[in-house]
Design a protein around this motif. Structure first.
Motif, PDB file in Angstrom:
ATOM      1  N   ARG A 103     107.712  76.650  39.259  1.00  0.00           N
ATOM      2  CA  ARG A 103     108.209  75.280  39.407  1.00  0.00           C
ATOM      3  C   ARG A 103     108.686  74.700  38.072  1.00  0.00           C
ATOM      4  NH1 ARG A 103     104.880  70.552  42.584  1.00  0.00           N
ATOM      5  NH2 ARG A 103     106.625  69.889  43.854  1.00  0.00           N
ATOM      6  N   GLN A 104     108.147  75.216  36.974  1.00  0.00           N
ATOM      7  CA  GLN A 104     108.605  74.753  35.660  1.00  0.00           C
ATOM      8  C   GLN A 104     110.114  74.962  35.506  1.00  0.00           C
ATOM      9  OE1 GLN A 104     106.690  73.148  33.211  1.00  0.00           O
ATOM     10  NE2 GLN A 104     105.287  73.120  34.951  1.00  0.00           N
ATOM     11  N   LEU A 105     110.602  76.039  36.100  1.00  0.00           N
ATOM     12  CA  LEU A 105     112.025  76.366  36.002  1.00  0.00           C
ATOM     13  C   LEU A 105     112.863  75.568  36.994  1.00  0.00           C
ATOM     14  CD1 LEU A 105     114.160  78.249  34.683  1.00  0.00           C
ATOM     15  CD2 LEU A 105     113.654  79.912  36.472  1.00  0.00           C
ATOM     16  N   PHE A 106     112.327  75.351  38.188  1.00  0.00           N
ATOM     17  CA  PHE A 106     113.132  74.750  39.254  1.00  0.00           C
ATOM     18  C   PHE A 106     112.727  73.331  39.645  1.00  0.00           C
ATOM     19  CE2 PHE A 106     113.366  79.400  40.218  1.00  0.00           C
ATOM     20  CZ  PHE A 106     114.723  79.557  39.993  1.00  0.00           C
ATOM     21  N   GLY A 107     111.554  72.896  39.229  1.00  0.00           N
ATOM     22  CA  GLY A 107     111.098  71.591  39.718  1.00  0.00           C
ATOM     23  C   GLY A 107     110.462  70.698  38.680  1.00  0.00           C
ATOM     24  N   SER A 108     110.681  70.996  37.403  1.00  0.00           N
ATOM     25  CA  SER A 108     110.044  70.189  36.354  1.00  0.00           C
ATOM     26  C   SER A 108     110.851  68.918  36.080  1.00  0.00           C
ATOM     27  CB  SER A 108     109.907  71.007  35.070  1.00  0.00           C
ATOM     28  OG  SER A 108     111.164  71.508  34.686  1.00  0.00           O
ATOM     29  N   THR A 109     110.278  68.037  35.297  1.00  0.00           N
ATOM     30  CA  THR A 109     110.930  66.771  34.949  1.00  0.00           C
ATOM     31  C   THR A 109     110.918  66.592  33.435  1.00  0.00           C
ATOM     32  OG1 THR A 109     110.156  65.806  37.026  1.00  0.00           O
ATOM     33  CG2 THR A 109     110.897  64.267  35.336  1.00  0.00           C
ATOM     34  N   LEU A 110     112.078  66.232  32.893  1.00  0.00           N
ATOM     35  CA  LEU A 110     112.198  65.976  31.458  1.00  0.00           C
ATOM     36  C   LEU A 110     112.202  64.462  31.259  1.00  0.00           C
ATOM     37  CD1 LEU A 110     112.854  67.109  28.559  1.00  0.00           C
ATOM     38  CD2 LEU A 110     115.260  66.857  29.165  1.00  0.00           C
ATOM     39  N   HIS A 111     111.270  63.953  30.472  1.00  0.00           N
ATOM     40  CA  HIS A 111     111.183  62.503  30.254  1.00  0.00           C
ATOM     41  C   HIS A 111     111.900  62.121  28.960  1.00  0.00           C
ATOM     42  CE1 HIS A 111     108.478  61.675  33.601  1.00  0.00           C
ATOM     43  NE2 HIS A 111     107.921  62.839  33.323  1.00  0.00           N
ATOM     44  N   LEU A 112     112.944  61.309  29.105  1.00  0.00           N
ATOM     45  CA  LEU A 112     113.687  60.792  27.953  1.00  0.00           C
ATOM     46  C   LEU A 112     113.559  59.274  27.963  1.00  0.00           C
ATOM     47  CD1 LEU A 112     116.964  62.935  28.165  1.00  0.00           C
ATOM     48  CD2 LEU A 112     115.077  63.251  26.577  1.00  0.00           C
ATOM     49  N   GLY A 113     112.599  58.773  27.205  1.00  0.00           N
ATOM     50  CA  GLY A 113     112.329  57.335  27.234  1.00  0.00           C
ATOM     51  C   GLY A 113     111.918  56.933  28.636  1.00  0.00           C
ATOM     52  N   PRO A 114     112.580  55.921  29.209  1.00  0.00           N
ATOM     53  CA  PRO A 114     112.212  55.497  30.566  1.00  0.00           C
ATOM     54  C   PRO A 114     112.821  56.382  31.655  1.00  0.00           C
ATOM     55  CG  PRO A 114     113.982  54.120  29.745  1.00  0.00           C
ATOM     56  CD  PRO A 114     113.640  55.066  28.635  1.00  0.00           C
ATOM     57  N   PHE A 115     113.696  57.305  31.256  1.00  0.00           N
ATOM     58  CA  PHE A 115     114.407  58.121  32.246  1.00  0.00           C
ATOM     59  C   PHE A 115     113.670  59.426  32.545  1.00  0.00           C
ATOM     60  CE2 PHE A 115     117.661  55.445  30.367  1.00  0.00           C
ATOM     61  CZ  PHE A 115     118.316  54.967  31.490  1.00  0.00           C
ATOM     62  N   ALA A 116     113.558  59.726  33.837  1.00  0.00           N
ATOM     63  CA  ALA A 116     112.978  61.000  34.277  1.00  0.00           C
ATOM     64  C   ALA A 116     114.130  61.882  34.750  1.00  0.00           C
ATOM     65  CB  ALA A 116     111.984  60.759  35.402  1.00  0.00           C
ATOM     66  N   ILE A 117     114.463  62.879  33.950  1.00  0.00           N
ATOM     67  CA  ILE A 117     115.570  63.781  34.299  1.00  0.00           C
ATOM     68  C   ILE A 117     114.982  64.995  35.006  1.00  0.00           C
ATOM     69  CG2 ILE A 117     117.586  65.050  33.441  1.00  0.00           C
ATOM     70  CD1 ILE A 117     117.672  62.041  32.813  1.00  0.00           C
ATOM     71  N   LYS A 118     115.287  65.110  36.302  1.00  0.00           N
ATOM     72  CA  LYS A 118     114.723  66.196  37.107  1.00  0.00           C
ATOM     73  C   LYS A 118     115.472  67.507  36.858  1.00  0.00           C
ATOM     74  CE  LYS A 118     111.945  63.314  39.281  1.00  0.00           C
ATOM     75  NZ  LYS A 118     112.212  62.776  40.594  1.00  0.00           N
ATOM     76  N   ALA A 119     114.785  68.617  37.099  1.00  0.00           N
ATOM     77  CA  ALA A 119     115.360  69.955  36.870  1.00  0.00           C
ATOM     78  C   ALA A 119     116.736  70.149  37.514  1.00  0.00           C
ATOM     79  CB  ALA A 119     114.388  71.026  37.352  1.00  0.00           C
ATOM     80  N   PRO A 120     116.946  69.716  38.774  1.00  0.00           N
ATOM     81  CA  PRO A 120     118.272  69.922  39.368  1.00  0.00           C
ATOM     82  C   PRO A 120     119.405  69.298  38.558  1.00  0.00           C
ATOM     83  CG  PRO A 120     116.709  69.289  41.066  1.00  0.00           C
ATOM     84  CD  PRO A 120     116.007  69.125  39.752  1.00  0.00           C
ATOM     85  N   VAL A 121     119.123  68.169  37.908  1.00  0.00           N
ATOM     86  CA  VAL A 121     120.155  67.486  37.115  1.00  0.00           C
ATOM     87  C   VAL A 121     120.537  68.341  35.909  1.00  0.00           C
ATOM     88  CG1 VAL A 121     120.714  65.398  35.803  1.00  0.00           C
ATOM     89  CG2 VAL A 121     119.335  65.229  37.884  1.00  0.00           C
ATOM     90  N   ILE A 122     119.535  68.926  35.271  1.00  0.00           N
ATOM     91  CA  ILE A 122     119.799  69.791  34.111  1.00  0.00           C
ATOM     92  C   ILE A 122     120.605  71.018  34.548  1.00  0.00           C
ATOM     93  CG2 ILE A 122     118.723  71.222  32.318  1.00  0.00           C
ATOM     94  CD1 ILE A 122     116.329  69.116  32.527  1.00  0.00           C
TER      95      ILE A 122
END
Lengths: 344, 342
Positions: free
Chosen positions: A174-193
């Motif tokens: 899930r780290q590869l396909f379902g993780s979330t990157l937190h940039l300040g208040p924004f939660a960037i989900k894996a699909p977006v990356i």
């Protein structure tokens, strides 16, 4: 001035504005900005960090496929099995790992191999027979839809896989396909990356590489392309396999996000991918379009899909909007293509 | 232009090898303790059991439903019917189509084949009136299941097995109301499905507070999750989420967690993931229609009717549910649910 004295139209200088307006994705970019502004003004949630995160993720899973489908459409072909492929790969991983205890990483890789094989089979049949890809991949769509139902039922006794998140290694994969990157208040989900990466690679391939030239060439006029040394067979095979690989990726993103898969997963989604590609500037006749345009087409879809919800409207109207958007996009693209001298 | 023969052969050979290798991983053998149920498509027949059973396979019953392909709920109904047919020593055929025009053709076909009884779900009663009328005229006993409780008598069916879709919704609405909730969304996962609309209407009726429907597409569960998340973000005052399918319940649960909402989640229909979530206290309740019984009972009733002239039900409906499953009683039925018998 006589006919003979007229300057060659290819040598006439054009303004920057004209050049920009001839870009296949320009209609989608303008529409995306309009949709963004509209929902920003009409809802309170749309431009909040949580709101942006949600509609970006909605756009991303559609967009990954839309970009791959756009490449194939530029190359002059369709893949109607693209939607159901997302279900096939997700179910394949779930059955291998969940029912048969295969290592989850291995199951994911085998699913990719399976997807590539199906893509290769689609391409090979189209090339070997000369049949329209529309018909060949429609057949694949039905075959996979039947397999998704019958094989899942046969091997698991049910038509919906459960307990995926109990499989050993689930949270690692899930780290590869379902993780979330937190940039300040924004939660960037894996699909977006993944969406950004896929769009960037596809755009680079189309605009900056010989392969990109080959894709445009085989979509524009395959016979002429072959005559000037384009490896048409290899190019078309690669395009079909790319679409299938994108189906695998979206299947994995969905599986590791929700943790369950239905035998009906992905059915009907192929039309949305094609809509996004067409909205993004692809011509149904091939040889014209852009990956970035398809990405913007997906952004329009994702923003609208969630924007309607944020606005508190009845989201039964979503499909009506999609139809209107498709028709408008086709008319804009037709107009742009005519001005650019592209055959339609 | 067609591909050169040699290149083509290499490509097809490679593709065949890959597909062969990957598929053998899951088709060589069935794991210990697993059975391999037959069917899974929209048309199937269960073979009669051994000759010691009462009817000895001489009766054939047709089950014709409005199911869409791959619907987990109807898969359980079908299993119930198949198991009952095997137990009673009769044959059951199963066919389904969500389009009432097509469903009526399937009923007409069953009549033409001379079946001994027909089991039919009536999501759209008017569309099936003529076909069911033909069956009744031909003296073929008809039992309606799942949908059509309001009109089965009018059509001449001997009984109805199932529950009112509205009643299932009303039961859920009562659960939310008892918990003191005030604003509910009902998640419809199949556009144009009358039964789902009725469930939502029933829930709204007994809930008492503000209620609205949210349309999603079950073919894309990731999008289902995102849409429910978006709704909860847009309106944080929503404190009740009502779902109508096990997989959608799972997606909604993740949406509630993702949106940081405190909304109470309840649904209709159960699967293994929902059972786990109920045990963990993450899903408050599930209204179980007990679909297995909706498949099992009509076969038993029809067998008794044609072999012994027994009229079970006395013209009244036989309710298969609703059973409200909560943390208090989930352990009692968890095993049956895991075996698909509920």
């Amino acid at each position: 001035m006589t006919e003979r004295e007229k300057p060659d139209e290819r040598a006439v200088a054009t303004s920057h504005l004209t050049t920009v307006m001839r870009r296949p994705e320009i209609g989608a970019v303008i529409a995306a900005v309009a949709v963004l502004v509209f929902f920003a003004l009409n809802t309170t949630t749309f431009l909040t960090p949580a709101g942006i995160s949600t509609w970006l993720e909605s756009s991303a899973t559609i967009g990954i496929m839309a970009v791959a489908v756009a490449l194939l459409m530029i190359g002059g072909h369709f893949d109607l099995s693209a939607g159901v492929m997302t279900g096939t790969t997700a179910l394949f991983v779930g059955i291998l790992a969940g029912t048969y205890g295969v290592n989850l990483w291995l199951a994911v890789i085998l699913a990719l191999v399976l997807a590539l094989a199906i893509g290769a089979a689609n391409g090979a049949i189209v090339l070997r027979t000369g049949l329209p890809s529309f018909i060949v991949t429609l057949a694949t769509f039905f075959i996979l839809q039947g397999i998704n139902l019958a094989v899942t039922k046969l091997l698991t006794g049910t038509v919906a896989l459960q307990g995926i998140d109990k499989i050993s290694g689930f949270f690692t994969v899930r780290q590869l396909f379902g993780s979330t990157l937190h940039l300040g208040p924004f939660a960037i989900k894996a699909p977006v990356i993944w969406f950004i990466v896929v769009t960037a690679i596809a755009t680079w391939v189309l605009q900056r590489t010989r392969v990109g030239n080959h894709i445009f060439a085989v979509g524009g006029d395959r016979s002429a392309a072959r005559a000037v040394g384009v490896r048409d067979i290899r190019t078309i095979m690669a395009l079909f396999m790319t679409t299938s690989a994108a189906g695998w990726l979206v299947g994995m993103l969905a599986l590791f996000k929700v943790g369950t898969a239905q035998a009906t997963t992905g059915v009907g989604q192929e039309f949305i991918y094609i809509i996004c590609a067409v909205v993004g500037g692809c011509m149904l006749t091939g040889g014209f379009g852009s990956a970035i345009g398809a990405a913007f087409g997906a952004l329009i879809y994702g923003m609208t899909y969630q924007g309607i919800v944020y606005a508190g409207w009845d989201n039964n109207w979503l499909k009506t909007f999609l139809g209107i958007m498709l028709l408008a996009a086709v008319l804009v693209n037709w107009s742009v293509a005519r001005r650019a001298g592209v055959r339609s | 232009m067609p591909l050169e023969g040699e290149t083509m052969r290499k490509i097809l050979a490679a593709a065949a090898c890959v597909v062969g290798l990957t598929m053998t991983a899951c088709t060589n053998e069935v794991p210990a303790g697993k059975t391999t149920p037959s069917g899974g498509a929209d048309q199937s027949a269960s073979a009669p059991a051994g000759s010691d059973d009462k009817a000895d396979g001489k009766y054939t019953f047709a089950m014709v439903t409005h199911s869409s392909a791959g619907d987990a709920f109807w898969d359980i109904v079908k299993s119930g019917g198949e198991d009952a047919a095997a137990k009673m020593g009769v044959t059951m055929t199963y066919q389904a189509d969500p389009d009432p025009a097509q469903q009526s053709i399937l009923i007409t076909n069953a009549i033409a084949q001379g079946v001994d009884g027909i089991i039919v779900s009536m999501a759209n009663p008017d569309g099936l009136k003529e076909a069911i009328g033909k069956a009744v005229e031909a003296k073929i006993p008809v039992i309606t299941i799942n949908s059509g409780i309001e009109r089965y008598k009018e059509f001449g069916a001997m009984t109805h097995v199932g529950q009112s879709e509205e009643l299932a919704g009303e039961t859920a609405g009562e659960q939310f109301k008892a918990a003191g909730k005030s604003k509910m969304i009902c998640v419809i996962h199949e556009a144009g499905n009358i039964g789902q609309e009725q469930r939502c209407a029933g829930a709204a009726k007994t809930f008492g507070g503000s209620a609205e429907n949210l349309q999603v597409d079950i073919a894309d569960l990731a999008a289902v999750q995102n849409t429910v998340t978006a709704k909860l973000q847009a309106d944080p005052s929503i404190d009740a989420v009502f779902t109508l399918n096990g997989s959608v319940t799972t997606a909604a649960l993740k949406a509630i967690e993702g949106a940081g909402s405190e909304a109470m989640l309840g649904g209709i229909d159960l699967d293994a993931d929902v059972v786990t979530a109920i045990k963990d206290g993450k899903v408050s309740f599930a209204v179980d229609q007990q679909p297995y019984a909706q498949g099992w009972l009509p076969i038993v009733f029809l067998t008794q009717k044609v072999s012994d002239a027994m009229d079970t039900g006395g013209g009244q409906p036989v309710y298969s549910g609703p059973l409200v499953v909560t943390k208090d009683n989930v352990e009692q039925i968890a095993d049956a649910i895991s075996r698909g018998k509920h």
